[in-house]
Design a protein around this motif. Structure first.
Motif, PDB file in Angstrom:
ATOM      1  N   PHE A  39      -0.803  -7.890  -5.729  1.00 27.14           N
ATOM      2  CA  PHE A  39      -1.448  -6.439  -5.964  1.00 27.14           C
ATOM      3  C   PHE A  39      -2.186  -6.056  -4.807  1.00 27.14           C
ATOM      4  O   PHE A  39      -2.208  -5.106  -4.290  1.00 27.14           O
ATOM      5  N   CYS A  40      -3.166  -6.867  -4.646  1.00 30.34           N
ATOM      6  CA  CYS A  40      -4.320  -6.660  -3.456  1.00 30.34           C
ATOM      7  C   CYS A  40      -3.693  -6.599  -2.080  1.00 30.34           C
ATOM      8  O   CYS A  40      -4.117  -5.516  -1.289  1.00 30.34           O
ATOM      9  N   TYR A  84      -1.561  -3.211  -1.956  1.00 29.58           N
ATOM     10  CA  TYR A  84      -2.531  -2.220  -1.613  1.00 29.58           C
ATOM     11  C   TYR A  84      -3.077  -2.125  -0.298  1.00 29.58           C
ATOM     12  O   TYR A  84      -2.928  -1.012   0.372  1.00 29.58           O
ATOM     13  N   VAL A 119      -2.189   0.956   2.368  1.00 32.45           N
ATOM     14  CA  VAL A 119      -3.194   1.522   3.151  1.00 32.45           C
ATOM     15  C   VAL A 119      -3.091   1.564   4.614  1.00 32.45           C
ATOM     16  O   VAL A 119      -3.117   2.587   5.330  1.00 32.45           O
ATOM     17  N   ARG A 128       6.413   2.636   0.557  1.00 28.70           N
ATOM     18  CA  ARG A 128       5.868   1.871  -0.588  1.00 28.70           C
ATOM     19  C   ARG A 128       7.062   0.752  -0.827  1.00 28.70           C
ATOM     20  O   ARG A 128       6.390  -0.534  -1.415  1.00 28.70           O
ATOM     21  N   GLY A 166       0.686  -2.521  -7.013  1.00 31.51           N
ATOM     22  CA  GLY A 166      -0.462  -2.322  -5.844  1.00 31.51           C
ATOM     23  C   GLY A 166      -0.103  -1.241  -4.853  1.00 31.51           C
ATOM     24  O   GLY A 166      -0.932  -0.448  -4.511  1.00 31.51           O
ATOM     25  N   VAL A 167       1.041  -0.895  -4.485  1.00 29.79           N
ATOM     26  CA  VAL A 167       1.377   0.300  -3.525  1.00 29.79           C
ATOM     27  C   VAL A 167       1.196   1.433  -4.425  1.00 29.79           C
ATOM     28  O   VAL A 167       0.911   2.615  -3.740  1.00 29.79           O
ATOM     29  N   ALA A 194      -0.770   2.357  -6.730  1.00 29.18           N
ATOM     30  CA  ALA A 194      -2.146   2.301  -6.857  1.00 29.18           C
ATOM     31  C   ALA A 194      -2.872   3.188  -5.657  1.00 29.18           C
ATOM     32  O   ALA A 194      -4.040   3.826  -5.897  1.00 29.18           O
ATOM     33  N   THR A 195      -2.197   3.177  -4.340  1.00 27.51           N
ATOM     34  CA  THR A 195      -2.831   3.770  -3.419  1.00 27.51           C
ATOM     35  C   THR A 195      -2.378   5.321  -3.654  1.00 27.51           C
ATOM     36  O   THR A 195      -3.369   6.030  -2.845  1.00 27.51           O
TER      37      THR A 195
END
Length: 331
Positions: A145-146, A149, A153, A251, A286-287, A289-290
């Motif tokens: 996830f991190c 993300y 970004v 993504r 994660g992607v 959530a961006t």
């Protein structure tokens, strides 16, 4: 009787490997299909070939499964335990496949072995399970996830002035490579688990020594997972590719690259049998959530997480019940 049990374990282990292939085929290709970078059949063929190649590369995860989870006695009772563990894992795979839930085949197998070991009152290596299963099981989705993300970004910042249509075209082409990398990582992780079970059965029957994987076992497991992958996993593919979040090519690439990197590090560096499903699913979240947190369908994600939590105990219970039934007939 014991030789017949060995044959039964090998056949059922390869059947598990096959179900692993069609259960987890969605992991590698859901992103590329949902963005229309690849057609379903081309994506499945690519995934099958890369699964085959990945399965032949290393043995670290196989050693963990083959000697690190349980130590069955070298007799028919030990073979019955291995057989029960496989049946429990396959049963849970089929249940979650039917409902389209992307649960972990890896953890189903580990749970099955644990359940059979507990039911048979033998040594279960809890310290190894904690260090190489439980901790990586928690860490790999968080890393997925991190890192996904952060990668997304970075991509958004790097291409912030580029034409969106040109960026999409470029990343759509790149998804062939990223999907292949993820499928290679899936073979590197998941086929080795079946190899480990077969080696465990051979050692239990006194037909093999050590944790090294014979070449014929590698080829058989690699072929089984490749064939299973080509058979497809359409129910789960819809969940990962469409229901969690609507993906675009950038993504999709970010999720694939992140997940495959985590798989490589865990398999080659730590010999930890982590879940491809957990890793790619969390990377997709994660992607997503961006874009904005509400872009991720958290209700679907919550259902997936519930399946993840239930996998080890559910497959352990199924294996324990299977062991009880088998002992009535085998002894």
């Amino acid at each position: 009787m014991e030789f017949a049990l060995v044959i039964a374990v090998i056949v059922i282990a390869l059947a598990f490997d096959y179900t692993n292939g069609f259960h987890d085929a969605a992991n590698a290709i859901a992103t590329s299909i949902s963005t229309r970078a690849l057609t379903p059949r081309v994506a499945l063929l690519l995934a099958a070939v890369m699964n085959l190649l990945g399965a032949l590369v290393a043995e670290g995860v196989a050693s963990t499964i083959g000697s690190g989870i349980i130590t069955p006695p070298e007799d028919s009772r030990g073979m019955t335990m291995v057989l029960a563990g496989l049946v429990g894992a396959i049963t849970w795979n089929l249940i979650t496949w039917w409902f389209g839930l992307p649960s972990s085949s890896s953890h189903a197998l580990i749970g099955g072995l644990i359940g059979a070991g507990v039911a048979g009152a033998i040594t279960v290596h809890w310290s190894v399970i904690l260090g190489k299963v439980v901790i990586p099981m928690v860490l790999s989705p968080l890393l997925g996830f991190c890192l996904a993300y952060a990668v997304m970004v970075g991509i958004a910042w790097a291409f912030r002035r580029a034409s969106p249509s040109r960026v999409n075209r470029g990343f759509r082409r790149g998804q062939s490579v990223s999907a292949a990398a993820l499928a290679f990582g899936h073979g590197l992780q998941d086929a080795q688990k079946t190899m480990g079970v077969i080696v465990l059965a051979l050692v239990t029957a006194g037909l093999h020594t050590g944790t090294g994987v014979p070449l014929w076992v590698k080829i058989a497991a690699a072929t089984a997972i490749a064939l299973g992958t080509y058979a497809g996993g359409w129910r789960i593919m819809r969940t990962l590719g469409r229901r969690v979040i609507k993906l675009d090519p950038a993504r999709g690439v970010a999720a694939d690259v992140t997940a495959s990197s985590v798989l490589y590090v865990m398999a080659i560096g730590l010999h930890a049998p982590i879940s491809t499903t957990h890793t790619i699913s969390s990377a997709i979240m994660g992607v997503g959530a961006t874009r904005r947190l509400s872009a991720v369908r958290w209700g679907v994600a919550r259902t997936m997480v519930t399946a993840w939590i239930l996998t080890i105990p559910a497959s352990a219970l199924l294996a324990a019940a299977t062991y009880g039934v088998l002992t009535l007939f085998i002894g």
